[in-house]
Design a protein around this motif. Sequence first.
Motif, mmCIF file in Angstrom:
data_model
loop_
_atom_site.group_PDB
_atom_site.id
_atom_site.type_symbol
_atom_site.label_atom_id
_atom_site.label_comp_id
_atom_site.label_asym_id
_atom_site.label_seq_id
_atom_site.Cartn_x
_atom_site.Cartn_y
_atom_site.Cartn_z
ATOM 1 N N VAL A 14 0.862 -1.182 0.000
ATOM 2 C CA VAL A 14 0.000 0.000 0.000
ATOM 3 C C VAL A 14 0.898 1.231 0.000
ATOM 4 O O VAL A 14 1.811 1.343 0.822
ATOM 5 N N ARG A 38 -7.743 8.193 -5.481
ATOM 6 C CA ARG A 38 -9.090 7.657 -5.271
ATOM 7 C C ARG A 38 -9.479 6.698 -6.383
ATOM 8 O O ARG A 38 -10.025 5.609 -6.134
ATOM 9 N N ASN A 41 -7.764 3.251 -6.125
ATOM 10 C CA ASN A 41 -8.416 2.373 -5.152
ATOM 11 C C ASN A 41 -9.713 1.810 -5.706
ATOM 12 O O ASN A 41 -10.047 0.640 -5.499
ATOM 13 N N SER A 47 -7.550 -1.151 -1.246
ATOM 14 C CA SER A 47 -6.762 0.026 -0.906
ATOM 15 C C SER A 47 -5.324 -0.157 -1.399
ATOM 16 O O SER A 47 -4.519 -0.836 -0.755
ATOM 17 N N GLN A 50 -3.055 4.984 0.541
ATOM 18 C CA GLN A 50 -3.705 5.660 1.661
ATOM 19 C C GLN A 50 -3.053 7.017 1.831
ATOM 20 O O GLN A 50 -1.870 7.191 1.508
#
Length: 326
Positions: A14, A38, A41, A47, A50
């Motif tokens: 991630v 965004r 994801n 995800s 982040q």
Amino acid sequence: MLQSLAPDRSQPPVLRLGFWLTDAFDFYALANALEPLRLANQLAERSVCQWQMLSLGGQTVQASNGIATATAPMDQAHRLDVLILCGGDDANLPAEHPDLRAQLIHWAAQPVSLGALGKAGWLLAQIGALDGYRCSLPEPAAPLAFAALGELTPVAAPFCVDRQRLTCVGPQAVQGLMHELLARTHGRGLILRMEKHVARQARPLLPVQNAPEKLQATLALMNGHLRHMLGIDELADAMGISRRHLERLFKHNLGCSPSRHYLDLRLQRARQLLRAGEQSLPGVARECGFVSVQHFFRCYRQYFGAHPRDHLDARGISNMQETAIA
């Protein structure tokens, strides 16, 4: 640290980003940075990145357009791979804020990738954080001379990622910078999917006037059979051409397959029905040829980036509630 993010095929990492906001920061640049994250994801359906909004004191920070954004203090930042400074038009370190300089120097020494959007890159240059790195910076203000800022190596590119430093010339270049970050951690395939998604949403659904006659006739047939869909072979037979010929017509003129365009038409029709507010969600799904509400929800979210309920008119919500009561 960006270099340590080698893709792990069993469990892809991630990408963890922090956006350090200063007073009167450029909200447009920040929005251009967040939207690709965004979308990544959304399309990955998990995800893959982040992010956290940060500031020196953890206060609410006001952008240059007046929009206020809540932040966490820098000393409470989550574990980060990338920290990106988001500033405004002031390209000089303010003398009245020595804490800003101290924090910049501190983070420049950390094992994270440090970047800046637009003119905020000059703040990194003034503490020597860009010395020995290639960088993309906007035109300097009069008091900022290249000669006085150490060993800068500017490049004529919209954005630049050189080892642990990330810079870009302005808001329009931010998206390219984010794409490069995502590609380095999750591969170019994800970026290609994102670009195709954006292009598909921007593509008009109505045929252009000079499109081949058989293509226009096929599109009209599709529009007339959104609830009771026709198979691709049936469409080709109706046009008196082979399936392969039909697929070539769509690919050459619309850049997609017949089935993909058929789905686009159904989803566009679904949004029209939702905004009209005359049917419930299950009713809209049936009207647009979806065999299940769950499949409709999934396709709609992937295409529009929102749940169908978000586009439902108040009357539609009432119809949905009445159906649930019945």
